[in-house]
Design a protein around this motif. Structure first.
Motif, PDB file in Angstrom:
ATOM      1  N   GLY A  18      13.149  33.221 -84.414  1.00 10.97           N
ATOM      2  CA  GLY A  18      12.998  32.272 -85.513  1.00 10.97           C
ATOM      3  C   GLY A  18      12.416  30.953 -85.113  1.00 10.97           C
ATOM      4  O   GLY A  18      12.510  30.555 -83.992  1.00 10.97           O
ATOM      5  N   VAL A  19      11.813  30.304 -86.048  1.00 12.26           N
ATOM      6  CA  VAL A  19      11.194  29.015 -85.786  1.00 12.26           C
ATOM      7  C   VAL A  19      11.923  27.975 -86.606  1.00 12.26           C
ATOM      8  O   VAL A  19      11.993  28.079 -87.817  1.00 12.26           O
ATOM      9  CB  VAL A  19       9.711  29.037 -86.175  1.00 12.26           C
ATOM     10  CG1 VAL A  19       9.081  27.678 -85.929  1.00 12.26           C
ATOM     11  CG2 VAL A  19       8.986  30.113 -85.380  1.00 12.26           C
ATOM     12  N   LEU A  20      12.514  26.989 -85.953  1.00 15.55           N
ATOM     13  CA  LEU A  20      13.238  25.921 -86.645  1.00 15.55           C
ATOM     14  C   LEU A  20      12.360  24.700 -86.733  1.00 15.55           C
ATOM     15  O   LEU A  20      11.883  24.211 -85.737  1.00 15.55           O
ATOM     16  CB  LEU A  20      14.519  25.592 -85.867  1.00 15.55           C
ATOM     17  CG  LEU A  20      15.342  24.436 -86.414  1.00 15.55           C
ATOM     18  CD1 LEU A  20      15.870  24.780 -87.791  1.00 15.55           C
ATOM     19  CD2 LEU A  20      16.480  24.121 -85.470  1.00 15.55           C
ATOM     20  N   GLY A 322      16.190  28.818-101.893  1.00 14.70           N
ATOM     21  CA  GLY A 322      15.733  29.863-100.987  1.00 14.70           C
ATOM     22  C   GLY A 322      16.144  31.224-101.504  1.00 14.70           C
ATOM     23  O   GLY A 322      16.695  31.345-102.601  1.00 14.70           O
ATOM     24  N   GLU A 323      15.893  32.258-100.692  1.00 14.02           N
ATOM     25  CA  GLU A 323      16.185  33.623-101.107  1.00 14.02           C
ATOM     26  C   GLU A 323      17.257  34.247-100.215  1.00 14.02           C
ATOM     27  O   GLU A 323      17.205  34.135 -98.995  1.00 14.02           O
ATOM     28  CB  GLU A 323      14.913  34.477-101.038  1.00 14.02           C
ATOM     29  CG  GLU A 323      13.791  33.999-101.949  1.00 14.02           C
ATOM     30  CD  GLU A 323      12.522  34.797-101.735  1.00 14.02           C
ATOM     31  OE1 GLU A 323      12.562  35.810-101.008  1.00 14.02           O
ATOM     32  OE2 GLU A 323      11.481  34.386-102.289  1.00 14.02           O
ATOM     33  N   TRP A 324      18.216  34.897-100.873  1.00 15.68           N
ATOM     34  CA  TRP A 324      19.272  35.674-100.223  1.00 15.68           C
ATOM     35  C   TRP A 324      20.180  34.769 -99.379  1.00 15.68           C
ATOM     36  O   TRP A 324      20.250  34.877 -98.156  1.00 15.68           O
ATOM     37  CB  TRP A 324      18.669  36.783 -99.362  1.00 15.68           C
ATOM     38  CG  TRP A 324      19.518  38.015 -99.237  1.00 15.68           C
ATOM     39  CD1 TRP A 324      20.225  38.394 -98.134  1.00 15.68           C
ATOM     40  CD2 TRP A 324      19.741  39.030-100.225  1.00 15.68           C
ATOM     41  NE1 TRP A 324      20.865  39.586 -98.371  1.00 15.68           N
ATOM     42  CE2 TRP A 324      20.587  40.004 -99.649  1.00 15.68           C
ATOM     43  CE3 TRP A 324      19.314  39.208-101.551  1.00 15.68           C
ATOM     44  CZ2 TRP A 324      21.009  41.132-100.340  1.00 15.68           C
ATOM     45  CZ3 TRP A 324      19.734  40.342-102.233  1.00 15.68           C
ATOM     46  CH2 TRP A 324      20.566  41.282-101.636  1.00 15.68           C
ATOM     47  N   PRO A 325      20.913  33.860-100.024  1.00 13.81           N
ATOM     48  CA  PRO A 325      21.795  32.929 -99.302  1.00 13.81           C
ATOM     49  C   PRO A 325      22.996  33.645 -98.683  1.00 13.81           C
ATOM     50  O   PRO A 325      23.986  33.918 -99.344  1.00 13.81           O
ATOM     51  CB  PRO A 325      22.224  31.936-100.383  1.00 13.81           C
ATOM     52  CG  PRO A 325      22.101  32.709-101.669  1.00 13.81           C
ATOM     53  CD  PRO A 325      20.936  33.628-101.481  1.00 13.81           C
ATOM     54  N   ARG A 326      22.895  33.924 -97.396  1.00 17.01           N
ATOM     55  CA  ARG A 326      23.938  34.674 -96.690  1.00 17.01           C
ATOM     56  C   ARG A 326      25.148  33.803 -96.359  1.00 17.01           C
ATOM     57  O   ARG A 326      26.283  34.258 -96.389  1.00 17.01           O
ATOM     58  CB  ARG A 326      23.346  35.271 -95.412  1.00 17.01           C
ATOM     59  CG  ARG A 326      24.352  36.058 -94.574  1.00 17.01           C
ATOM     60  CD  ARG A 326      23.736  36.565 -93.293  1.00 17.01           C
ATOM     61  NE  ARG A 326      24.731  37.252 -92.473  1.00 17.01           N
ATOM     62  CZ  ARG A 326      24.986  38.552 -92.534  1.00 17.01           C
ATOM     63  NH1 ARG A 326      24.299  39.317 -93.379  1.00 17.01           N
ATOM     64  NH2 ARG A 326      25.904  39.107 -91.766  1.00 17.01           N
ATOM     65  N   GLN A 342      18.584  33.853 -95.911  1.00 20.54           N
ATOM     66  CA  GLN A 342      18.094  34.845 -94.957  1.00 20.54           C
ATOM     67  C   GLN A 342      16.668  35.317 -95.250  1.00 20.54           C
ATOM     68  O   GLN A 342      15.816  35.325 -94.365  1.00 20.54           O
ATOM     69  CB  GLN A 342      19.045  36.042 -94.961  1.00 20.54           C
ATOM     70  CG  GLN A 342      18.656  37.178 -94.038  1.00 20.54           C
ATOM     71  CD  GLN A 342      19.601  38.340 -94.196  1.00 20.54           C
ATOM     72  OE1 GLN A 342      20.814  38.191 -94.018  1.00 20.54           O
ATOM     73  NE2 GLN A 342      19.065  39.490 -94.531  1.00 20.54           N
ATOM     74  N   ASN A 343      16.392  35.731 -96.477  1.00 22.37           N
ATOM     75  CA  ASN A 343      15.103  36.361 -96.764  1.00 22.37           C
ATOM     76  C   ASN A 343      13.937  35.383 -96.814  1.00 22.37           C
ATOM     77  O   ASN A 343      12.802  35.759 -96.525  1.00 22.37           O
ATOM     78  CB  ASN A 343      15.167  37.156 -98.076  1.00 22.37           C
ATOM     79  CG  ASN A 343      15.962  38.437 -97.932  1.00 22.37           C
ATOM     80  OD1 ASN A 343      16.533  38.702 -96.874  1.00 22.37           O
ATOM     81  ND2 ASN A 343      16.011  39.229 -98.979  1.00 22.37           N
ATOM     82  N   SER A 344      14.186  34.142 -97.187  1.00 24.95           N
ATOM     83  CA  SER A 344      13.112  33.149 -97.183  1.00 24.95           C
ATOM     84  C   SER A 344      13.004  32.446 -95.834  1.00 24.95           C
ATOM     85  O   SER A 344      12.059  31.680 -95.601  1.00 24.95           O
ATOM     86  CB  SER A 344      13.322  32.109 -98.295  1.00 24.95           C
ATOM     87  OG  SER A 344      14.578  31.467 -98.155  1.00 24.95           O
ATOM     88  N   GLY A 345      13.965  32.703 -94.930  1.00 26.14           N
ATOM     89  CA  GLY A 345      13.916  32.081 -93.616  1.00 26.14           C
ATOM     90  C   GLY A 345      14.017  30.578 -93.676  1.00 26.14           C
ATOM     91  O   GLY A 345      13.248  29.865 -93.030  1.00 26.14           O
ATOM     92  N   THR A 346      14.991  30.087 -94.434  1.00 27.22           N
ATOM     93  CA  THR A 346      15.155  28.644 -94.591  1.00 27.22           C
ATOM     94  C   THR A 346      16.623  28.254 -94.530  1.00 27.22           C
ATOM     95  O   THR A 346      17.518  29.052 -94.843  1.00 27.22           O
ATOM     96  CB  THR A 346      14.587  28.143 -95.932  1.00 27.22           C
ATOM     97  OG1 THR A 346      15.247  28.837 -97.011  1.00 27.22           O
ATOM     98  CG2 THR A 346      13.088  28.370 -96.013  1.00 27.22           C
ATOM     99  N   VAL A 347      16.858  27.009 -94.128  1.00 26.32           N
ATOM    100  CA  VAL A 347      18.157  26.364 -94.316  1.00 26.32           C
ATOM    101  C   VAL A 347      17.909  25.182 -95.235  1.00 26.32           C
ATOM    102  O   VAL A 347      17.135  24.275 -94.906  1.00 26.32           O
ATOM    103  CB  VAL A 347      18.765  25.891 -92.986  1.00 26.32           C
ATOM    104  CG1 VAL A 347      20.030  25.065 -93.245  1.00 26.32           C
ATOM    105  CG2 VAL A 347      19.096  27.080 -92.094  1.00 26.32           C
ATOM    106  N   THR A 348      18.544  25.213 -96.389  1.00 30.73           N
ATOM    107  CA  THR A 348      18.358  24.150 -97.363  1.00 30.73           C
ATOM    108  C   THR A 348      19.589  23.245 -97.393  1.00 30.73           C
ATOM    109  O   THR A 348      20.707  23.662 -97.080  1.00 30.73           O
ATOM    110  CB  THR A 348      18.106  24.707 -98.766  1.00 30.73           C
ATOM    111  OG1 THR A 348      19.087  25.714 -99.069  1.00 30.73           O
ATOM    112  CG2 THR A 348      16.726  25.340 -98.844  1.00 30.73           C
ATOM    113  N   ALA A 366      14.495  23.530 -94.065  1.00 27.57           N
ATOM    114  CA  ALA A 366      13.964  23.812 -92.734  1.00 27.57           C
ATOM    115  C   ALA A 366      13.585  25.280 -92.643  1.00 27.57           C
ATOM    116  O   ALA A 366      14.250  26.137 -93.233  1.00 27.57           O
ATOM    117  CB  ALA A 366      14.990  23.491 -91.663  1.00 27.57           C
ATOM    118  N   GLU A 367      12.542  25.579 -91.889  1.00 25.99           N
ATOM    119  CA  GLU A 367      12.172  26.960 -91.623  1.00 25.99           C
ATOM    120  C   GLU A 367      13.011  27.489 -90.472  1.00 25.99           C
ATOM    121  O   GLU A 367      12.946  26.980 -89.358  1.00 25.99           O
ATOM    122  CB  GLU A 367      10.686  27.059 -91.285  1.00 25.99           C
ATOM    123  CG  GLU A 367       9.767  26.716 -92.448  1.00 25.99           C
ATOM    124  CD  GLU A 367       8.304  26.871 -92.073  1.00 25.99           C
ATOM    125  OE1 GLU A 367       8.028  27.436 -90.984  1.00 25.99           O
ATOM    126  OE2 GLU A 367       7.462  26.426 -92.848  1.00 25.99           O
TER     127      GLU A 367
END
Length: 378
Positions: A18-20, A322-326, A342-348, A366-367
């Protein structure tokens, strides 16, 4: 394949990378100091793009931003994080199939975690872990195998030998142990099994590290209980039913180690349609508000708590951006909510009213490829 089976197949394809990127405007090269505190991210490597596994970030306690630092190699599929009671060691699941494991990392320098060791969980897909309040044992739930395992912890915080492995059973679907925690009294180990539609309580023998079954709460077949969170009073808990999009209020009798079910509420507003699988449940420090992430609706359900935690009421449903908030968590000051999508690869990051508990709109994002979990050092 049913929607639930399709969803589970998707979730079991797991891995790491992953890229932060910076969450906020703080420079990525800033040396952690003062109001910049360590924070930790876990991600999956089976996503596109793959996540890094385990990453270190800095949390700016003044602005709320997260500043990226680095990935720690050799810690794949970090899907859950837990700290030792003194905060000097962090433990993570490595949610691998078929050979799951757990890793211990030293936080002597919180901004530079160093792996101590990794141990097999003797099962597949470990999805959750917790540390016993004595600091002597690590408890892990193997989702794929439906087992709960106990490891003794070394004096340096490293993971020692496995002392017990308990196999859950189920008559209708394979057992899927999804969470294992210790109750607020410290007397009982609680394990939530999604496949068995059950919540088990155990007593842990502190001499030899073995689990002894005490009680079982069965929920309606097909509800798929995933996680629960206790009210600060220790008298109630809130059980998220992933396959039913509901949350059930539980009365907790700590003297006997027994749950009694109460009211069950939807995690979605009336009229909501489409697939939805709630994931995480969080209760704020004062015990006035409960939050549940909805994967599918991509929202955080906000519940007001009353009657000292005995009653829930859905008061809002807030988009996560984002998508799919785990996973979701509140920062130590409880001024913001952070959501791992998880699915959008973000932390909001969402604004939060510390008096009412209500959430505002997304402030920034964040990505974080394959985002699974975020934890702040206590």
């Amino acid at each position: 394949m049913s929607p639930a089976a399709t969803r589970r197949f998707f979730l079991s394809a797991l891995g790491t990378t992953g890229v932060l990127t910076a969450l906020g405007s703080s420079p990525a090269h800033a040396r952690p100091d003062g109001h910049l505190r360590a924070a930790y991210l876990g991600s999956f490597g089976w996503t596109t793009p793959p996540g890094e596994g385990f990453e270190v970030a800095c949390h700016d306690t003044l602005s709320g931003s997260l500043v990226p630092r680095r990935a720690v190699p050799g810690v794949p599929d970090a899907s859950w994080l837990a700290f030792s009671p003194d905060g000097r060691v962090l433990y993570t699941t490595n949610e691998l199939v078929p050979n799951g494991s757990v890793t211990a990392l030293s936080l002597v320098d919180p901004h530079d975690p160093r792996p101590l060791n990794t141990r097999s969980t003797e099962g597949a897909g470990p999805t959750h872990l917790s540390v016993h309040p004595t600091g002597r044992f690590l408890l892990t739930a193997n989702y794929t195998d439906g087992t709960v395992v106990v490891h003794r912890l070394r004096q340096d915080g490293g993971i020692g030998e496995l002392t017990d492995l308990v196999q859950h059973t189920s008559t209708e679907r394979p057992p899927r142990a999804h969470q294992v925690i210790v109750d607020p009294s410290g007397r009982w180990v609680v394990a939530v099994d999604l496949g068995a539609d059950a919540v088990h309580t155990y007593r842990l023998n502190l001499a030899n590290g073995t689990l002894h079954h005490n009680s079982q709460l069965s929920v309606a077949s097909g509800n798929g209980p995933r996680h629960l969170a206790f009210h600060p009073s220790g008298r109630h808990a809130y059980l998220v039913n992933e396959l039913a999009s509901t949350v059930t209020v539980l009365d907790w009798h700590a003297a006997a180690g027994v749950f009694t079910p109460g009211a069950t509420l939807d995690t979605r507003p009336e009229g909501a349609t489409g697939e939805n699988y709630p994931a995480e449940v969080v209760v704020d420090r004062p015990g006035r508000t409960c939050y549940v992430t909805n994967r599918g609706d991509d929202t955080v359900a906000v519940f007001a708590l009353s009657e000292h935690g005995a009653r829930l009421r859905l008061v809002d449903s807030v988009p996560t951006g984002g998508e799919w908030p785990r996973h979701c968590t509140l920062d130590p000051g409880q001024r913001w909510m952070y959501v791992a999508n998880q699915n959008s690869g973000t932390v909001t990051r969402l604004a939060r009213n510390t008096v009412t508990g209500k959430l505002g709109a997304v402030i920034d994002s964040a990505e974080v490829a394959g985002a699974a979990v975020l934890a702040f050092r206590p």
